[in-house]
Design an enzyme around this catalytic site. Structure first.
Site, PDB file in Angstrom:
ATOM      1  N   ASP A   2       7.828  -4.805  14.172  1.00  0.00           N
ATOM      2  CA  ASP A   2       8.512  -3.176  14.067  1.00  0.00           C
ATOM      3  C   ASP A   2       8.746  -2.757  15.572  1.00  0.00           C
ATOM      4  OD1 ASP A   2       5.966  -3.533  14.539  1.00  0.00           O
ATOM      5  OD2 ASP A   2       5.284  -1.731  13.360  1.00  0.00           O
ATOM      6  N   ASP A  38       0.959  -1.136   0.119  1.00  0.00           N
ATOM      7  CA  ASP A  38       0.110  -0.081   0.197  1.00  0.00           C
ATOM      8  C   ASP A  38       0.775   1.127  -0.003  1.00  0.00           C
ATOM      9  OD1 ASP A  38       1.273  -0.343   2.451  1.00  0.00           O
ATOM     10  OD2 ASP A  38      -0.945  -0.182   3.759  1.00  0.00           O
TER      11      ASP A  38
END
Length: 474
Positions: free
Chosen positions: A317, A241
């Site tokens: 992350d 995206d």
């Protein structure tokens, strides 16, 4: 006297008396006989009744025993039937499991067949046989959003032609969504990989999304493939995206040189968490940061050799933002982002999208990074470079900070006492308030920098120990 008494035994009266006596004796005899017979009859009746009762009791006992045996037999039959039903169910489960295994093997065979054909068609093996070794593989992490993937691929291919030999493109799909696979396979400029993961996911806390665990598994698999199977020295990770800037490939080519020379740099990122339009100005400005930004980043094989064996089950992350994993190494980030995230719908459920992601400014200039001197980003030089910027900013204190900054010419710096105080100041300006493991987003040595109202003026939010870390006398 003798005349008065009749002593004749043959008289009529004598005969009558004798007859009566005989009759009485007979009656008595008859009654005695009947009484004895009745007693015998009663005795026989009693014996017959007792015998009948004994037989009846015996019959009832036998019948009770038979009923008990019948109940036990029924229970045994019921138990055997349940056992049989359970065995049938287990067999059905085994049949279903075997069918799933067969289906999985068929999909894996098809995957391998497609991958081999695709690799042969695309000529990936020839990349390392050319005179020019690729700078980095670019992998687009995809799952089930074919429309998003198409937009991302088109953005990349728009600027890829001149850099195709330096940056081979891969699409790594997690799962078997047919639309994503068809879309990826329709582009001859890239190579398709497919990650099929059938292992059940066990979350560590109630209510967690399984997607974060699946994503972490996919990342590890894809990076292992690119570093160890295809033997790339560096990999750039994008998501399905994202759009890229015109100088995306030139930026990462320049970053690769920094990554090789300075081992205190863990990764090169294309992202600035405070890169919204109102907070950035100069597309040439780069910083070092103690906070891993993600969203378009490059790492080297040596770093992956360290991370791969201990890669987390989920939230990779945030895991990279822990001191125990980045070990004090830092990240190169641009002031103006080189990627733009348009993914409002995804595993994070649009978290922060409208406030922080949608307003991001994507660089639109084609910058020749080869001609730029980026040595100021090396660890030994950047501390002094950044300290000079902070030192040149005018201190602003107290309340009404925005009003006071409007009256300051040039850069300004604001000291914060702790995380709570930082969040209070960040809310006034609208930048990210979040911290991870004691580090604010985008911070370097505790300092967060952003532009004020899209001007050249910088605002530095300075931590309680930042000046000391930068070697600035208070």
């Amino acid at each position: 006297m003798h005349d008065l008494i009749d002593t004749n035994p043959n008289s009529d009266e004598s005969f009558e008396l004798r007859d009566r006596s005989r009759v009485s004796v007979r009656k008595q005899t008859t009654m005695a006989r009947w009484s004895g017979g009745l007693r015998c009859l009663l005795l026989l009746t009693a014996i017959a009744f007792i015998y009948t009762q004994v037989r009846l009791f015996k019959a009832q006992s036998e019948y009770a025993e038979k009923i008990t045996a019948a109940v036990e037999g029924e229970n045994h039959c019921t138990s055997q039937m349940r056992l049989l039903i359970d065995q049938i169910s287990m067999q059905k489960e085994r049949v279903v499991s075997l069918e799933e295994i067969v289906k999985r093997q068929q999909e894996e065979r098809e995957q391998l067949r497609t991958l081999v054909q695709n690799l042969e068609r695309k000529g990936v093996k020839n990349l390392f046989q050319q005179n020019q070794v690729p700078v980095a593989a670019v992998v687009i992490m995809a799952c089930n959003r074919a429309d998003y993937l198409e937009r991302t691929i088109k953005s990349i291919l728009k600027y890829h032609a001149s850099a195709s030999s330096k940056f081979p493109i891969f699409v790594s799909q997690d799962g078997s969504n047919p639309d994503v696979r068809t879309k990826a396979m329709s582009y001859k400029q890239l190579t398709y990989m497919q990650h099929l993961d059938y292992e059940p996911v066990h979350t560590e806390r109630p209510g967690e999304l399984i997607a974060y665990y699946k994503i972490s598994r996919h990342y590890k698999w894809a990076l292992d493939q690119l570093f160890y199977k295809h033997r790339f020295n560096r990999v750039i990770i994008l998501e399905d995206d994202m759009e890229i800037s015109p100088d995306f490939f030139a930026y990462f080519e320049a970053g690769a040189d920094l990554l090789d020379k300075d081992k205190s740099i863990m990764a090169i990122s294309s992202w600035n968490d405070n890169g919204q339009k109102q907070f950035v100005h100069d597309p040439y400005t780069l910083y070092r940061s103690d906070f891993f930004p993600g969203l378009g980043w490059m790492l080297s094989k040596s770093t992956w050799d360290e991370l791969s064996p201990k890669w987390p089950k989920a939230y990779w992350d945030d895991w990279l933002r822990l001191q125990e994993n980045h070990k004090g190494r830092q990240f190169i980030c641009p002031e103006v982002c080189r990627t733009y995230n348009f993914g409002e719908h995804g595993s994070s459920l649009g978290q922060f999208f409208h406030q922080y992601l949608k307003p991001i400014r994507l660089n639109d200039r084609l910058i020749d990074w080869k001609s730029m001197n980026l040595t100021y980003l090396m660890e030994d030089k950047f501390v002094k470079h950044f300290a000079d910027l902070v030192k040149g900013a005018s201190p602003v204190f107290g309340t009404d900070l925005i009003l006071k900054i409007n009256n300051v010419k040039g850069d300004a710096r604001i000291a914060y006492r702790d995380q709570e105080h930082f969040e209070e100041i960040a809310r006034q300006f609208g930048i990210f308030e979040e911290w991870k493991d004691g580090v604010p987003r985008t911070a370097y040595k505790g300092v967060v920098v952003f532009r004020y109202k899209t001007t050249t003026r910088r605002i530095f939010l300075v931590g309680p120990d930042s000046l000391e870390q930068l070697g600035i006398q208070n």
